[in-house]
Write a protein that holds these residues in place. Structure first.
Motif, PDB file in Angstrom:
ATOM      1  N   TYR A  11      22.881 -43.956  14.295  1.00 21.35           N
ATOM      2  CA  TYR A  11      22.550 -43.481  12.964  1.00 21.35           C
ATOM      3  C   TYR A  11      23.509 -42.340  12.623  1.00 21.35           C
ATOM      4  O   TYR A  11      23.965 -41.625  13.523  1.00 21.35           O
ATOM      5  CB  TYR A  11      21.079 -43.055  12.896  1.00 21.35           C
ATOM      6  N   PRO A  12      23.822 -42.164  11.353  1.00 24.57           N
ATOM      7  CA  PRO A  12      24.851 -41.194  10.972  1.00 24.57           C
ATOM      8  C   PRO A  12      24.652 -39.800  11.577  1.00 24.57           C
ATOM      9  O   PRO A  12      25.620 -39.170  12.009  1.00 24.57           O
ATOM     10  CB  PRO A  12      24.757 -41.152   9.448  1.00 24.57           C
ATOM     11  N   LEU A  13      23.410 -39.321  11.614  1.00 24.10           N
ATOM     12  CA  LEU A  13      23.210 -37.943  12.068  1.00 24.10           C
ATOM     13  C   LEU A  13      23.438 -37.784  13.566  1.00 24.10           C
ATOM     14  O   LEU A  13      23.511 -36.662  14.070  1.00 24.10           O
ATOM     15  CB  LEU A  13      21.818 -37.433  11.661  1.00 24.10           C
ATOM     16  N   ALA A  14      23.563 -38.917  14.280  1.00 19.92           N
ATOM     17  CA  ALA A  14      23.886 -38.851  15.707  1.00 19.92           C
ATOM     18  C   ALA A  14      25.397 -38.855  15.928  1.00 19.92           C
ATOM     19  O   ALA A  14      25.860 -38.975  17.050  1.00 19.92           O
ATOM     20  CB  ALA A  14      23.235 -40.028  16.436  1.00 19.92           C
ATOM     21  N   SER A  35      29.373 -37.050  15.041  1.00 21.52           N
ATOM     22  CA  SER A  35      30.044 -35.811  14.617  1.00 21.52           C
ATOM     23  C   SER A  35      30.484 -35.942  13.165  1.00 21.52           C
ATOM     24  O   SER A  35      30.501 -37.044  12.601  1.00 21.52           O
ATOM     25  CB  SER A  35      31.271 -35.568  15.500  1.00 21.52           C
ATOM     26  N   GLY A  36      30.874 -34.821  12.563  1.00 17.81           N
ATOM     27  CA  GLY A  36      31.353 -34.840  11.175  1.00 17.81           C
ATOM     28  C   GLY A  36      32.532 -35.778  10.983  1.00 17.81           C
ATOM     29  O   GLY A  36      32.594 -36.545  10.033  1.00 17.81           O
ATOM     30  N   GLY A  37      33.475 -35.707  11.917  1.00 21.74           N
ATOM     31  CA  GLY A  37      34.659 -36.559  11.823  1.00 21.74           C
ATOM     32  C   GLY A  37      34.286 -38.032  11.893  1.00 21.74           C
ATOM     33  O   GLY A  37      34.843 -38.864  11.167  1.00 21.74           O
ATOM     34  N   GLU A  38      33.323 -38.332  12.773  1.00 21.22           N
ATOM     35  CA  GLU A  38      32.872 -39.728  12.891  1.00 21.22           C
ATOM     36  C   GLU A  38      32.131 -40.170  11.632  1.00 21.22           C
ATOM     37  O   GLU A  38      32.295 -41.293  11.167  1.00 21.22           O
ATOM     38  CB  GLU A  38      31.968 -39.882  14.123  1.00 21.22           C
ATOM     39  N   GLN A  39      31.312 -39.268  11.079  1.00 24.36           N
ATOM     40  CA  GLN A  39      30.598 -39.627   9.844  1.00 24.36           C
ATOM     41  C   GLN A  39      31.592 -39.943   8.738  1.00 24.36           C
ATOM     42  O   GLN A  39      31.407 -40.888   7.971  1.00 24.36           O
ATOM     43  CB  GLN A  39      29.670 -38.492   9.416  1.00 24.36           C
ATOM     44  N   GLN A  40      32.664 -39.159   8.665  1.00 23.44           N
ATOM     45  CA  GLN A  40      33.638 -39.446   7.617  1.00 23.44           C
ATOM     46  C   GLN A  40      34.332 -40.772   7.885  1.00 23.44           C
ATOM     47  O   GLN A  40      34.645 -41.506   6.943  1.00 23.44           O
ATOM     48  CB  GLN A  40      34.658 -38.307   7.465  1.00 23.44           C
ATOM     49  N   ARG A  41      34.530 -41.100   9.155  1.00 22.79           N
ATOM     50  CA  ARG A  41      35.169 -42.387   9.447  1.00 22.79           C
ATOM     51  C   ARG A  41      34.238 -43.551   9.074  1.00 22.79           C
ATOM     52  O   ARG A  41      34.711 -44.611   8.676  1.00 22.79           O
ATOM     53  CB  ARG A  41      35.628 -42.446  10.899  1.00 22.79           C
ATOM     54  N   VAL A  42      32.926 -43.336   9.170  1.00 18.55           N
ATOM     55  CA  VAL A  42      31.990 -44.355   8.668  1.00 18.55           C
ATOM     56  C   VAL A  42      32.159 -44.487   7.151  1.00 18.55           C
ATOM     57  O   VAL A  42      32.228 -45.595   6.600  1.00 18.55           O
ATOM     58  CB  VAL A  42      30.519 -44.001   9.007  1.00 18.55           C
ATOM     59  N   GLY A  43      32.271 -43.343   6.482  1.00 18.41           N
ATOM     60  CA  GLY A  43      32.495 -43.348   5.030  1.00 18.41           C
ATOM     61  C   GLY A  43      33.774 -44.099   4.669  1.00 18.41           C
ATOM     62  O   GLY A  43      33.827 -44.813   3.667  1.00 18.41           O
ATOM     63  N   ILE A  44      34.781 -43.937   5.495  1.00 17.49           N
ATOM     64  CA  ILE A  44      36.060 -44.615   5.238  1.00 17.49           C
ATOM     65  C   ILE A  44      35.931 -46.116   5.501  1.00 17.49           C
ATOM     66  O   ILE A  44      36.421 -46.930   4.711  1.00 17.49           O
ATOM     67  CB  ILE A  44      37.181 -43.983   6.103  1.00 17.49           C
ATOM     68  N   ALA A  45      35.237 -46.479   6.577  1.00 16.01           N
ATOM     69  CA  ALA A  45      35.015 -47.911   6.853  1.00 16.01           C
ATOM     70  C   ALA A  45      34.277 -48.553   5.684  1.00 16.01           C
ATOM     71  O   ALA A  45      34.610 -49.661   5.246  1.00 16.01           O
ATOM     72  CB  ALA A  45      34.229 -48.084   8.161  1.00 16.01           C
ATOM     73  N   ASP A 103      18.962 -43.114   6.991  1.00 14.61           N
ATOM     74  CA  ASP A 103      17.952 -43.984   7.602  1.00 14.61           C
ATOM     75  C   ASP A 103      18.493 -45.391   7.864  1.00 14.61           C
ATOM     76  O   ASP A 103      17.727 -46.314   8.132  1.00 14.61           O
ATOM     77  CB  ASP A 103      16.697 -44.045   6.724  1.00 14.61           C
ATOM     78  N   ARG A 104      19.812 -45.543   7.764  1.00 11.33           N
ATOM     79  CA  ARG A 104      20.427 -46.834   8.081  1.00 11.33           C
ATOM     80  C   ARG A 104      21.468 -46.630   9.170  1.00 11.33           C
ATOM     81  O   ARG A 104      22.115 -45.586   9.232  1.00 11.33           O
ATOM     82  CB  ARG A 104      21.147 -47.417   6.858  1.00 11.33           C
ATOM     83  N   SER A 105      21.646 -47.661   9.974  1.00 13.55           N
ATOM     84  CA  SER A 105      22.636 -47.588  11.052  1.00 13.55           C
ATOM     85  C   SER A 105      24.047 -47.538  10.480  1.00 13.55           C
ATOM     86  O   SER A 105      24.260 -47.805   9.291  1.00 13.55           O
ATOM     87  CB  SER A 105      22.511 -48.821  11.945  1.00 13.55           C
ATOM     88  N   VAL A 106      24.987 -47.208  11.339  1.00 13.05           N
ATOM     89  CA  VAL A 106      26.402 -47.225  10.961  1.00 13.05           C
ATOM     90  C   VAL A 106      26.758 -48.598  10.402  1.00 13.05           C
ATOM     91  O   VAL A 106      27.380 -48.708   9.338  1.00 13.05           O
ATOM     92  CB  VAL A 106      27.269 -46.877  12.204  1.00 13.05           C
ATOM     93  N   PHE A 107      26.357 -49.641  11.118  1.00 10.47           N
ATOM     94  CA  PHE A 107      26.653 -51.009  10.663  1.00 10.47           C
ATOM     95  C   PHE A 107      26.144 -51.223   9.236  1.00 10.47           C
ATOM     96  O   PHE A 107      26.870 -51.685   8.363  1.00 10.47           O
ATOM     97  CB  PHE A 107      26.005 -52.026  11.619  1.00 10.47           C
ATOM     98  N   ASP A 108      24.890 -50.868   9.005  1.00 11.13           N
ATOM     99  CA  ASP A 108      24.286 -51.119   7.684  1.00 11.13           C
ATOM    100  C   ASP A 108      24.939 -50.286   6.589  1.00 11.13           C
ATOM    101  O   ASP A 108      25.084 -50.744   5.461  1.00 11.13           O
ATOM    102  CB  ASP A 108      22.783 -50.838   7.722  1.00 11.13           C
ATOM    103  N   ASN A 109      25.330 -49.057   6.916  1.00  9.21           N
ATOM    104  CA  ASN A 109      26.037 -48.233   5.931  1.00  9.21           C
ATOM    105  C   ASN A 109      27.334 -48.903   5.488  1.00  9.21           C
ATOM    106  O   ASN A 109      27.649 -48.966   4.303  1.00  9.21           O
ATOM    107  CB  ASN A 109      26.337 -46.845   6.502  1.00  9.21           C
TER     108      ASN A 109
END
Ligand SMILES: Nc1ncnc2c1ncn2[C@@H]1O[C@H](COP(=O)(O)OP(=O)(O)O)[C@@H](O)[C@H]1O
Ligand SMILES: [Mg+2]
Length: 228
Positions: free
Chosen positions: A143-146, A148-158, A102-108
């Motif tokens: 938002y994370p669910l928008a 791909s998996g690879g992109e979500q992991q890159r958010v996790g890495i950021a 429920d948070r944007s990429v930026f906020d995560n």
């Protein structure tokens, strides 16, 4: 160049053993040292104790025996109060990303900075620098669910690098990704390492890690049988 003896150790395990209340020994007499600036893989079969070993470092679990030194200081006995300070020096990356949906990429990505009390401007600057490093600068409002998996992991890495931790710990970071994306993530780690970041990456994917010329620590039933 400093001689090997004089190089500062980032992490040192000295005869570390761990059992859970309802289990036998899950880690037995594990000893190894990770130098500043080093990247190492932690490998071994499912149930070998990789995740448990990683959990000892941010004090998610505590060892039953032995000593763990982080940047030369023992962390076995640190009080609960001191744990958040230790964790600020670590960047954690998980197989299942653990993003807030429920948070944007930026906020995560901003979360660790929020916790550490950074101001708005400094937060924005650092978040964008971290997103730039993982190639997601233009997706900060998503938002994370928008993603791909690879992109979500890159958010996790950021999120794991945004506060410039001393040590990055990744637990099966590519476990949910197809081979091409998995390779990209490992390449990213390698790039971080080339600019001096210290990483310990748990993976049971031998095909993948064999393609990187990296030190490998191998666990088998809780014992370190290689690389210690
Ligand atoms: N919280 C826990 N309580 C009891 N046993 C656990 C717990 N976590 C892991 N284990 C057990 O410890 C062993 C090592 O698990 P784990 O560290 O997750 O290994 P790996 O990450 O290499 O698959 C396994 O036998 C697992 O079932
Ligand atoms: Mg595991």
């Amino acid at each position: 160049m400093l001689s090997p003896e004089l190089r500062l150790s980032m992490l040192q395990f000295i005869n570390v053993s761990k059992r859970y209340s309802d289990s036998g020994e899950v880690l037995s007499d594990v000893s190894f040292q990770l130098e500043k600036g080093e990247m190492a893989f932690l490998t071994g079969h499912s149930g070998a104790g990789k995740s448990t070993l990683l959990k000892l470092i941010p004090v998610i679990e505590r060892p039953n025996k032995g000593q763990i030194l982080f940047e030369g200081r023992p962390i076995n006995r640190i009080s609960k109060r001191q744990v958040p300070l230790l964790r600020r020096k670590l960047g954690l990356i998980f197989q299942d990303y653990r993003l807030l949906h429920d948070r944007s990429v930026f906020d995560n990505v901003a979360l660790p900075l929020l916790v550490a009390g950074y101001g708005q401007q400094e937060t924005a600057r650092r978040v964008r620098a971290a997103l730039d490093k993982v190639g997601l600068l233009r997706k900060e409002k998503r938002y994370p669910l928008a993603l791909s998996g690879g992109e979500q992991q890159r958010v996790g890495i950021a999120r794991a690098i945004v506060h410039k931790p001393s040590l990055i710990l990744a637990d099966e970071p590519t476990g949910n990704l197809d081979p091409a994306l998995a390779s990209e993530i490992m390449d990213l780690f390698k790039e971080f390492n080339q600019v001096g970041v210290t990483l310990l990456v748990a993976s049971h994917n031998l095909d993948l890690i064999s393609r990187f010329a990296c030190r490998t620590l191998k666990l088998q039933q809780g014992r370190l049988i290689e690389g210690g």
